[in-house]
Scaffold this motif. Sequence first.
Motif, short mmCIF file in Angstrom:
data_model
loop_
_atom_site.label_atom_id
_atom_site.label_comp_id
_atom_site.label_asym_id
_atom_site.label_seq_id
_atom_site.Cartn_x
_atom_site.Cartn_y
_atom_site.Cartn_z
N ASN A 261 0.84 -1.19 0.00
CA ASN A 261 0.00 0.00 0.00
C ASN A 261 0.88 1.24 0.00
O ASN A 261 1.81 1.34 0.79
N THR A 262 0.57 2.15 -0.91
CA THR A 262 1.29 3.41 -0.99
C THR A 262 0.44 4.49 -0.32
O THR A 262 -0.70 4.70 -0.72
N TYR A 263 1.01 5.14 0.70
CA TYR A 263 0.29 6.20 1.41
C TYR A 263 0.75 7.56 0.89
O TYR A 263 1.77 8.08 1.33
N LEU A 404 1.64 -6.43 5.33
CA LEU A 404 1.37 -5.32 4.42
C LEU A 404 2.67 -4.55 4.24
O LEU A 404 3.26 -4.08 5.22
N LYS A 405 3.13 -4.43 2.99
CA LYS A 405 4.33 -3.64 2.72
C LYS A 405 3.90 -2.22 2.39
O LYS A 405 2.91 -2.03 1.66
N VAL A 406 4.62 -1.26 2.89
CA VAL A 406 4.16 0.13 2.77
C VAL A 406 5.23 1.04 2.18
O VAL A 406 6.42 0.78 2.29
N ASP A 407 4.77 2.10 1.52
CA ASP A 407 5.66 3.16 1.05
C ASP A 407 4.84 4.44 0.90
O ASP A 407 3.68 4.47 1.28
N GLY A 408 5.43 5.49 0.33
CA GLY A 408 4.74 6.77 0.16
C GLY A 408 4.98 7.69 1.34
O GLY A 408 5.39 7.24 2.43
N GLY A 409 4.73 8.98 1.12
CA GLY A 409 5.05 10.04 2.11
C GLY A 409 4.54 9.77 3.51
O GLY A 409 5.28 9.91 4.50
N ALA A 410 3.27 9.36 3.63
CA ALA A 410 2.69 9.21 4.97
C ALA A 410 3.13 7.92 5.65
O ALA A 410 2.87 7.72 6.84
N SER A 411 3.83 7.03 4.92
CA SER A 411 4.31 5.80 5.58
C SER A 411 5.47 6.10 6.53
O SER A 411 5.89 5.25 7.30
N LEU A 415 3.35 6.27 14.00
CA LEU A 415 2.10 6.02 14.73
C LEU A 415 1.05 5.47 13.75
O LEU A 415 0.35 4.49 14.05
N LEU A 416 0.97 6.08 12.57
CA LEU A 416 0.02 5.59 11.57
C LEU A 416 0.31 4.13 11.22
O LEU A 416 -0.61 3.30 11.10
#
Length: 498
Positions: A261-263, A404-411, A415-416
């Motif tokens: 998921n890209t945040y 869940l693998k994450v990336d993007g600015g808000a990642s 806390l999120l």
Amino acid sequence: MEKFILAIDAGTTSSRAIIFNHKGETKGIAQHEFTQHFPKESWVEHDGLEIWETQLLAINEVLEKTDIKSEQIQAMGITNQRETTLIWDRKTGKPVHNAIVWQDRRTASICESLKKQGKEKPFYEKTGLLLDAYFSGTKIKWILDQDPKLREAAEHGELAFGTVDSWLIWNLTKGKVHVTDVTNASRTLLFNIHTLQWDDELLGTLDIPKALLPKVVSSSEEVGLTDSSWFNHPIPIAGIAGDQQAALFGQMCISPGDVKNTYGTGCFCIMNTGDTPVISKNKMLTTIGYQINGKVSYALEGSVFIAGAVIQWLRDQLGMISDASEIEALAKTVENNGGITFIPALAGLGAPYWDPHATGSILGITRGTQKGHIARAALEAIALRVREIVIEMQKDANTTFKSLKVDGGASNNNLLMQIQADLLETEVIRPQTTETTALGAAFFAGLATGYWDSIESLAEIWAVDQKFSPNPNADTQKTIRLWDKRIVKLNNQEVPNE
Ligand code: ADP
């Protein structure tokens, strides 16, 4: 002589070039923004020539900056903003119209009228996509509809269509190669994702001549060499994928059930579903994740329109924070959300609700409500929307996701990420390289040219920055219960499968 892979990341607002070494580490980045044209409300265009010129500049700059010679580049991989549509003259190489960008809504009425004629079903069944202005098909039709001479020229094979990958490869090879890859083709509304062919029936419905279309190649194969006049030495072009698919591979989501998921402003969630194209019951999109050595991995895709944008709204409209990164500290001033639910429907609600008219709300306010509670509820809102998408995808694909693998600015917001892990009761993994899109393109190109010898060897160099494990004591049930109750009430409809 040490060798490297060059990734071209042709984004929506800028052209980037990034060099990676054998360990997948970034050796250098160059980036040039280009102009966004808004000729009318809801229209968004780019100048194709400016995309090409800024891209060329970025490539030359990164080579110069890192002092790496073109002979040292084993191969180049390209990833690009998807769906953005270009048509150019094969003889002059000049675009016949500005590129129509994925965000552009000018063809919404074409889609509406096709839906009224009952045409959505064949598109959904064959392409995995909904009839929406977002995708390339109706954008091509719109350009050809502007001038009968254009359609005639297209029929005679004088014009070429391409998404940004095709356009750049055409220019890099000085018109020798006209290709796109399966992932970009799968976003056009013209490509049958089951047979892996351009579809005559769909082309007929949209009145698009086949002679316009590029040859479709896999995501990882050598398609041509850059013309020797561009960089002293010809560079093999050996990887192509749309940005979200490149990120899926750059995150090493290579087994069925793997999700990334890209945040960013919104969220882009994609799950690998393996060799089966899963048709969603909840209006997720079915798409091609990638194709390597002839083998296709399919994917399910769901988007949240408003994610990081909620934080922007708290910053710009309410003045609650002055920088997005301050939201974490503010949310930590309280222990929990204090009974607040933030419904982030600031621009309607996407999957699985698909309610374009939904509006946002903050519910559960009492005299004790503090800014911190609202900040925390806003972060939870992002994570709760992602949770809904991931859960529906999991049901559609009949698989369980492991992490869940994450990336993007808000990642970058720890806390999120912790809230996300708690709400999903699953580990959330943030990689060291946040340039996952460019890394994916580099991986495709490196695999095709023997720079890396197997997908397994890529998985070995993919490195974790931080893992967030679900806290068994996290009290998420109340938050989820309140969310489900409140979002249902708000939308006056049932939460699917609940
Ligand atoms: P895009 O590619 O969509 O422009 P980015 O990946 O650059 O997005 O991420 C920017 C988005 O992330 C913005 O909407 C911003 O509000 C949000 N954001 C950035 N940093 C944080 C943070 N620390 N916590 C929460 N949201 C953040």
